[in-house]
Structure formats: C-alpha cells, structure tokens
Design a protein around this motif. Structure first.
Motif, PDB file in Angstrom:
ATOM      1  N   LEU A   7       0.824  -1.207   0.000  1.00 14.20           N
ATOM      2  CA  LEU A   7       0.000   0.000   0.000  1.00 14.20           C
ATOM      3  C   LEU A   7       0.859   1.258   0.000  1.00 14.20           C
ATOM      4  O   LEU A   7       0.567   2.234  -0.704  1.00 14.20           O
ATOM      5  N   ALA A   8       1.937   1.230   0.792  1.00 12.42           N
ATOM      6  CA  ALA A   8       2.854   2.374   0.839  1.00 12.42           C
ATOM      7  C   ALA A   8       3.510   2.592  -0.527  1.00 12.42           C
ATOM      8  O   ALA A   8       3.660   3.734  -0.988  1.00 12.42           O
ATOM      9  N   TYR A   9       3.910   1.497  -1.161  1.00  5.91           N
ATOM     10  CA  TYR A   9       4.512   1.603  -2.502  1.00  5.91           C
ATOM     11  C   TYR A   9       3.521   2.194  -3.490  1.00  5.91           C
ATOM     12  O   TYR A   9       3.868   3.084  -4.283  1.00  5.91           O
ATOM     13  N   ALA A  10       2.267   1.715  -3.436  1.00  7.58           N
ATOM     14  CA  ALA A  10       1.247   2.209  -4.355  1.00  7.58           C
ATOM     15  C   ALA A  10       1.001   3.702  -4.156  1.00  7.58           C
ATOM     16  O   ALA A  10       0.882   4.460  -5.125  1.00  7.58           O
ATOM     17  N   ALA A  12       3.074   5.989  -2.824  1.00 11.62           N
ATOM     18  CA  ALA A  12       4.242   6.762  -3.248  1.00 11.62           C
ATOM     19  C   ALA A  12       4.315   6.845  -4.771  1.00 11.62           C
ATOM     20  O   ALA A  12       4.614   7.900  -5.343  1.00 11.62           O
ATOM     21  N   LEU A  13       4.030   5.734  -5.438  1.00 10.27           N
ATOM     22  CA  LEU A  13       4.071   5.711  -6.900  1.00 10.27           C
ATOM     23  C   LEU A  13       2.995   6.615  -7.495  1.00 10.27           C
ATOM     24  O   LEU A  13       3.237   7.321  -8.481  1.00 10.27           O
ATOM     25  N   ALA A  14       1.812   6.612  -6.882  1.00  7.75           N
ATOM     26  CA  ALA A  14       0.721   7.446  -7.380  1.00  7.75           C
ATOM     27  C   ALA A  14       1.079   8.921  -7.296  1.00  7.75           C
ATOM     28  O   ALA A  14       0.838   9.687  -8.241  1.00  7.75           O
ATOM     29  N   VAL A  15       1.666   9.331  -6.175  1.00  5.92           N
ATOM     30  CA  VAL A  15       2.059  10.733  -6.019  1.00  5.92           C
ATOM     31  C   VAL A  15       3.123  11.098  -7.047  1.00  5.92           C
ATOM     32  O   VAL A  15       3.058  12.145  -7.703  1.00  5.92           O
ATOM     33  N   ALA A  16       4.120  10.226  -7.197  1.00  6.38           N
ATOM     34  CA  ALA A  16       5.202  10.495  -8.143  1.00  6.38           C
ATOM     35  C   ALA A  16       4.684  10.568  -9.574  1.00  6.38           C
ATOM     36  O   ALA A  16       5.089  11.436 -10.359  1.00  6.38           O
ATOM     37  N   VAL A 156       1.523  -1.332 -12.684  1.00  6.56           N
ATOM     38  CA  VAL A 156       0.667  -1.173 -13.869  1.00  6.56           C
ATOM     39  C   VAL A 156      -0.663  -0.529 -13.491  1.00  6.56           C
ATOM     40  O   VAL A 156      -1.123   0.424 -14.129  1.00  6.56           O
ATOM     41  N   THR A 157      -1.293  -1.036 -12.422  1.00  3.22           N
ATOM     42  CA  THR A 157      -2.608  -0.541 -12.011  1.00  3.22           C
ATOM     43  C   THR A 157      -2.562   0.927 -11.607  1.00  3.22           C
ATOM     44  O   THR A 157      -3.376   1.745 -12.061  1.00  3.22           O
ATOM     45  N   VAL A 158      -1.587   1.275 -10.765  1.00  2.00           N
ATOM     46  CA  VAL A 158      -1.494   2.653 -10.272  1.00  2.00           C
ATOM     47  C   VAL A 158      -1.197   3.624 -11.406  1.00  2.00           C
ATOM     48  O   VAL A 158      -1.822   4.689 -11.515  1.00  2.00           O
ATOM     49  N   LEU A 159      -0.243   3.271 -12.270  1.00  4.46           N
ATOM     50  CA  LEU A 159       0.116   4.173 -13.362  1.00  4.46           C
ATOM     51  C   LEU A 159      -1.068   4.420 -14.303  1.00  4.46           C
ATOM     52  O   LEU A 159      -1.321   5.554 -14.715  1.00  4.46           O
ATOM     53  N   LEU A 160      -1.814   3.363 -14.617  1.00  2.00           N
ATOM     54  CA  LEU A 160      -2.963   3.540 -15.493  1.00  2.00           C
ATOM     55  C   LEU A 160      -4.060   4.353 -14.811  1.00  2.00           C
ATOM     56  O   LEU A 160      -4.717   5.191 -15.445  1.00  2.00           O
ATOM     57  N   LEU A 161      -4.263   4.125 -13.511  1.00  2.00           N
ATOM     58  CA  LEU A 161      -5.275   4.893 -12.776  1.00  2.00           C
ATOM     59  C   LEU A 161      -4.920   6.374 -12.712  1.00  2.00           C
ATOM     60  O   LEU A 161      -5.799   7.237 -12.663  1.00  2.00           O
ATOM     61  N   PHE A 193       7.045  15.605  -0.749  1.00  2.21           N
ATOM     62  CA  PHE A 193       7.149  14.168  -0.991  1.00  2.21           C
ATOM     63  C   PHE A 193       8.606  13.714  -1.051  1.00  2.21           C
ATOM     64  O   PHE A 193       8.992  12.710  -0.445  1.00  2.21           O
ATOM     65  N   MET A 194       9.420  14.454  -1.797  1.00  2.00           N
ATOM     66  CA  MET A 194      10.827  14.095  -1.930  1.00  2.00           C
ATOM     67  C   MET A 194      11.557  14.184  -0.579  1.00  2.00           C
ATOM     68  O   MET A 194      12.359  13.316  -0.237  1.00  2.00           O
ATOM     69  N   ALA A 195      11.259  15.234   0.192  1.00  2.00           N
ATOM     70  CA  ALA A 195      11.889  15.370   1.505  1.00  2.00           C
ATOM     71  C   ALA A 195      11.469  14.248   2.440  1.00  2.00           C
ATOM     72  O   ALA A 195      12.283  13.693   3.188  1.00  2.00           O
TER      73      ALA A 195
END
Length: 204
Positions: A7-10, A12-16, A156-161, A193-195
């Motif tokens: 969930l944490a990875y998802a 972070a990836l969504a924000v990025a 794949v799911t997060v990037l497409l969403l 986010f980066m900090a």
C-alpha cells in the motif's frame, strides 16, 4: 512483503506519477493532438518503461545487497542526497510551465507505444527515483518472485489509474501545467514528498 508495504509503494508511486514531468507532458500533448487511443498506447509504453526500471532495480539492488553491504549503504545515502536535492530544487523553482502544442503525432499505435517507452527509458530521473524509493519500501534481500509479481501488478494498475484521467481531461491538464498557482502547489507537494522519502530512507 506485507499489505502495508504494498500500500505504501502504491501511494508513493501514485504521487510520483501525478507530478507533471517529461513523460506526462508528452502524453498530454499526444492526447491533445492525436486523441485517446493513440495516447493510451503511449501510456502503455510509459508503463512498460517503468516496469523495466523496476525489474532492473529489484534484480540489481538485490544482488548488491546480498554481496556488498557497504555498496548498498552508499547507494542508500546517494538516494537520500538525491531526494533532498530534488526537494530543495522543487521548493525553490521546480516544475515550469510547459508549452504543449496539440499537433497530431506521426505513426500508428505501435509508434505511440514506442514513443512512450523511449520517453521513460531516456529519462535518468526515473531510474534514480526507483533506486531511491525501492529500498525504502522493499527488503530487497528477501523479496520473492510473488512479491515482485505483486509489485509489477501494482505498478501497472497505479500508473494507469493516474494516467488515464489525465488523458480524458487533457484540456484541463494542459491548463494545470500552465497556471502559476497550480504549479506552485505542485512544486510544494513534490518538495514535501521528496523530503519525506529522503527522511524515510535515512531513518531506515
């Protein structure tokens, strides 16, 4: 990996992925010029590029972590320094208005896919980001094939969403990329986010 880790990875990836950059800008430009189908094909190329970097990071860093503990620590602190630098840069200047021309892209769907793949693979910041982020959320020394498969599916799911709504609302996204107030908010969000990521890596 635990559900919390995925969930944490998802998150972070969504924000990025939501922060405008070269890939997203090119994607919106294609959506404005060539329509939804062509831009969707390009987004699939972007996703495959991210999966390529994720795979290289997991395989490469896993071997480094197992064989060279000191080298892994160096990579960790380089990631901290890089993210801290990005946070400082984004806070001071960050994303600048992009000029997006709604011109029709050349070639068919495969050409659009290749352009998306090229944009991602040609952006060194994408690889550095994965190098900095992955050790924070994933124990690379114990990751299993199943863990990797779940990470790939989540990617794949997060990037497409994240990407598909940009395509559907390309006109508004174009305005967002040029509005000073919106850009400032994006800059500050990216900096925070980066900090935060840098602090999390340093504390681990």
């Amino acid at each position: 990996m635990t559900f919390t880790g995925f969930l944490a990875y998802a998150g972070a990836l969504a924000v990025a992925a939501a922060i405008p950059g070269p890939g997203l800008t090119a994607l919106i430009a294609r959506a404005l010029g060539s329509g939804f189908r062509s831009s969707l094909a390009m987004s699939l190329g972007l996703v495959v590029g991210d999966l390529t970097y994720l795979t290289a990071t997991v395989l490469g860093l896993a071997l480094v972590a197992q064989a060279f503990g000191e080298v892994f620590l160096v990579i960790k602190w380089l990631g901290v320094a890089y993210l801290a630098y990005l946070a400082w840069t984004f806070w001071r200047s960050g994303i600048t208005p992009e000029n997006i021309e709604a011109r029709r892209g050349k070639g068919g769907l495969f050409a659009a896919f290749l352009s998306g793949l090229t944009v991602t693979l040609g952006n060194p910041k994408t690889m550095i980001f994965y190098l900095a982020l992955t050790p924070t959320l994933v124990d690379l020394r114990t990751i299993t094939l199943f863990d990797y498969a779940v990470l790939a599916g989540v990617t794949v799911t997060v990037l497409l969403l994240v990407l598909v709504p940009y395509l559907a609302l390309a006109a508004k996204a174009r305005w967002l990329l040029k509005t000073p107030r919106a850009l400032k908010a994006l800059n500050r969000t990216a900096a925070a986010f980066m900090a935060g990521a840098a602090a999390a890596i340093a504390a681990r």
